[in-house]
Motif scaffolding. Structure first.
Motif, PDB file in Angstrom:
ATOM      1  N   UNK A 271       0.830  -1.205   0.000  1.00 39.74           N
ATOM      2  CA  UNK A 271       0.000   0.000   0.000  1.00 39.74           C
ATOM      3  C   UNK A 271       0.867   1.257   0.000  1.00 39.74           C
ATOM      4  N   UNK A 272       2.014   1.206   0.659  1.00 43.54           N
ATOM      5  CA  UNK A 272       2.943   2.340   0.658  1.00 43.54           C
ATOM      6  C   UNK A 272       4.109   2.148  -0.302  1.00 43.54           C
ATOM      7  N   UNK A 273       4.522   0.897  -0.502  1.00 43.85           N
ATOM      8  CA  UNK A 273       5.739   0.628  -1.269  1.00 43.85           C
ATOM      9  C   UNK A 273       5.594   1.041  -2.731  1.00 43.85           C
ATOM     10  N   UNK A 274       4.548   0.620  -3.395  1.00 39.18           N
ATOM     11  CA  UNK A 274       4.424   0.886  -4.829  1.00 39.18           C
ATOM     12  C   UNK A 274       4.216   2.372  -5.141  1.00 39.18           C
ATOM     13  N   UNK A 275       3.397   3.124  -4.370  1.00 32.65           N
ATOM     14  CA  UNK A 275       3.364   4.581  -4.598  1.00 32.65           C
ATOM     15  C   UNK A 275       4.719   5.243  -4.354  1.00 32.65           C
ATOM     16  N   UNK A 276       5.476   4.716  -3.365  1.00 25.57           N
ATOM     17  CA  UNK A 276       6.811   5.260  -3.124  1.00 25.57           C
ATOM     18  C   UNK A 276       7.741   5.022  -4.297  1.00 25.57           C
ATOM     19  N   UNK A 277       7.643   3.844  -4.902  1.00 21.13           N
ATOM     20  CA  UNK A 277       8.456   3.548  -6.082  1.00 21.13           C
ATOM     21  C   UNK A 277       8.084   4.483  -7.237  1.00 21.13           C
ATOM     22  N   UNK A 278       6.787   4.698  -7.451  1.00 23.74           N
ATOM     23  CA  UNK A 278       6.344   5.596  -8.521  1.00 23.74           C
ATOM     24  C   UNK A 278       6.847   7.022  -8.282  1.00 23.74           C
ATOM     25  N   UNK A 279       6.798   7.471  -7.034  1.00 17.24           N
ATOM     26  CA  UNK A 279       7.297   8.808  -6.706  1.00 17.24           C
ATOM     27  C   UNK A 279       8.799   8.903  -6.949  1.00 17.24           C
ATOM     28  N   UNK A 280       9.530   7.864  -6.569  1.00 20.52           N
ATOM     29  CA  UNK A 280      10.979   7.856  -6.784  1.00 20.52           C
ATOM     30  C   UNK A 280      11.320   7.858  -8.271  1.00 20.52           C
ATOM     31  N   UNK A 281      10.555   7.125  -9.074  1.00 22.64           N
ATOM     32  CA  UNK A 281      10.802   7.083 -10.519  1.00 22.64           C
ATOM     33  C   UNK A 281      10.659   8.480 -11.121  1.00 22.64           C
ATOM     34  N   UNK A 282       9.606   9.193 -10.750  1.00 16.74           N
ATOM     35  CA  UNK A 282       9.386  10.531 -11.304  1.00 16.74           C
ATOM     36  C   UNK A 282      10.491  11.494 -10.876  1.00 16.74           C
ATOM     37  N   UNK A 283      10.839  11.480  -9.602  1.00 11.78           N
ATOM     38  CA  UNK A 283      11.840  12.434  -9.090  1.00 11.78           C
ATOM     39  C   UNK A 283      13.224  12.112  -9.636  1.00 11.78           C
ATOM     40  N   UNK A 284      13.591  10.835  -9.663  1.00 13.09           N
ATOM     41  CA  UNK A 284      14.908  10.453 -10.179  1.00 13.09           C
ATOM     42  C   UNK A 284      15.021  10.790 -11.665  1.00 13.09           C
ATOM     43  N   UNK A 285      13.970  10.521 -12.428  1.00 11.81           N
ATOM     44  CA  UNK A 285      13.998  10.833 -13.855  1.00 11.81           C
ATOM     45  C   UNK A 285      14.185  12.319 -14.104  1.00 11.81           C
ATOM     46  N   UNK A 286      13.440  13.154 -13.386  1.00 11.61           N
ATOM     47  CA  UNK A 286      13.559  14.606 -13.558  1.00 11.61           C
ATOM     48  C   UNK A 286      14.939  15.093 -13.154  1.00 11.61           C
ATOM     49  N   UNK A 287      15.471  14.560 -12.063  1.00  5.80           N
ATOM     50  CA  UNK A 287      16.799  14.978 -11.605  1.00  5.80           C
ATOM     51  C   UNK A 287      17.895  14.572 -12.581  1.00  5.80           C
ATOM     52  N   UNK A 288      17.821  13.351 -13.111  1.00  2.07           N
ATOM     53  CA  UNK A 288      18.838  12.896 -14.061  1.00  2.07           C
ATOM     54  C   UNK A 288      18.812  13.734 -15.329  1.00  2.07           C
ATOM     55  N   UNK A 289      17.620  13.975 -15.864  1.00  2.00           N
ATOM     56  CA  UNK A 289      17.511  14.775 -17.085  1.00  2.00           C
ATOM     57  C   UNK A 289      17.905  16.227 -16.821  1.00  2.00           C
ATOM     58  N   UNK A 290      17.446  16.782 -15.705  1.00  2.00           N
ATOM     59  CA  UNK A 290      17.756  18.172 -15.394  1.00  2.00           C
ATOM     60  C   UNK A 290      19.222  18.403 -15.101  1.00  2.00           C
ATOM     61  N   UNK A 291      19.870  17.427 -14.450  1.00  2.00           N
ATOM     62  CA  UNK A 291      21.286  17.587 -14.128  1.00  2.00           C
ATOM     63  C   UNK A 291      22.128  17.657 -15.387  1.00  2.00           C
TER      64      UNK A 291
END
Length: 303
Positions: A271-291
């Motif tokens: 219930x918490x794990x999969x939304x956390x993974x989705x949130x991490x995917x979005x933030x990591x993707x934006x950070x990698x591209x933005x960096x």
């Protein structure tokens, strides 16, 4: 015997845009980050069409299916809960798709609004100088002296819950970053020859600032906006997790994580794990591209 050699055609020089794209594609991390961003955006945009269930349709939920583990078939046999369900019997996969929609929407809108306000303040301060610059920058310094999460918590405690309230709080805590960056970039442009020439031609200050100086300041501001977008999404998730962000009826990824936090000790991790993974995917993707954008949008590469 003389052999005539045909002249080799000279390679056409790349345009600044082509150089940026070429440099960006050379980085595997940047491309990987861009793929994650596109995936997150696709899920958010097409959530109503690709979600197996509408998590906001109370009539379509069956409490008999509440908190079932991943891979469980629905009690009516019409679907499979690939990521399980939460305490309200909502399909977690569908809830994540809709949650990504809310999180990205709040992040993008707040960053664009904060960018617009900050750019205007920063450019006006740099061009006007003197007392105007001093007053505006003191306001910016005051805003930057407080932690963003603290200011947002205070604002939401006064205004209450709601997506519109979250947007207002995020805009108020983010515009100062863009104002400081815009002023720094504009001060560099302020003393260049094309600005002096426009001033000698008696062009209106608004035209000089927004038509001539602003385009040359945008590369650095785009990079900052990209990094700030990831921060805004994380900040909204934190506020929702703390219970002061979006309401339960409009769950973002942070709210979904909060909803499942109480079930972690009982073994219902999904219930918490999969939304956390989705949130991490979005933030990591934006950070990698933005960096990587920070490097490819360097003014030296745009000449």
């Amino acid at each position: 015997m003389t052999i005539a050699l045909e002249p080799v055609a000279a390679a056409r020089p790349q345009t600044p845009f082509q150089r940026v794209v070429s440099d960006f594609c050379e980085s595997r991390l940047a491309v990987f980050g861009l793929v994650l961003v596109v995936l997150s955006a696709f899920v958010a945009i097409f959530a109503p069409w690709i979600s197996p269930q509408n998590p906001f349709d109370i009539a379509g939920l069956d409490l008999l299916d509440a908190k079932v583990p991943p891979g469980t078939e629905a009690s009516d046999g019409k679907m499979v809960y690939w990521l399980g369900t939460d305490g309200q019997a909502r399909d977690m996969l569908s809830a994540i798709f809709y949650g990504m929609r809310i999180s990205l929407s709040v992040g993008v809108v707040s960053v664009l609004a904060a960018l617009a306000i900050g750019v205007v303040v920063g450019l006006v301060a740099a061009y006007a100088g003197g007392r105007t610059d001093a007053v505006l920058m003191r306001i910016v310094d005051i805003m930057l002296s407080f932690p963003a999460i603290l200011v947002a918590l205070i604002l939401l405690s006064v205004m209450g819950k709601g997506i519109d309230k979250v947007l207002i709080s995020l805009i108020l805590v983010q515009w100062a970053y863009f104002a400081r960056a815009a002023r720094g970039a504009a001060l560099v442009e302020r003393n260049k020859e094309y600005v002096e020439a426009a001033t000698c031609l008696a062009l209106p200050p608004g035209r000089i600032v927004f038509r001539h100086m602003l385009p040359n300041c945008m590369p650095s501001l785009i990079v900052i906006a990209t990094i700030t977008l990831a921060r805004a999404i994380a900040l909204e998730a934190t506020l929702s997790f703390l219970g002061v962000g979006v309401p339960v009826t409009q769950p973002s990824l942070g709210m979904l994580i909060s909803n499942g936090f109480e079930f972690l000790l009982s073994g219902r991790y999904w219930i918490s794990f999969f939304p956390g993974v989705a949130l991490a995917i979005a933030i990591i993707g934006i950070n990698l591209a933005g960096d990587h954008l920070r490097d490819v949008l360097n003014p030296r590469n745009l000449r």
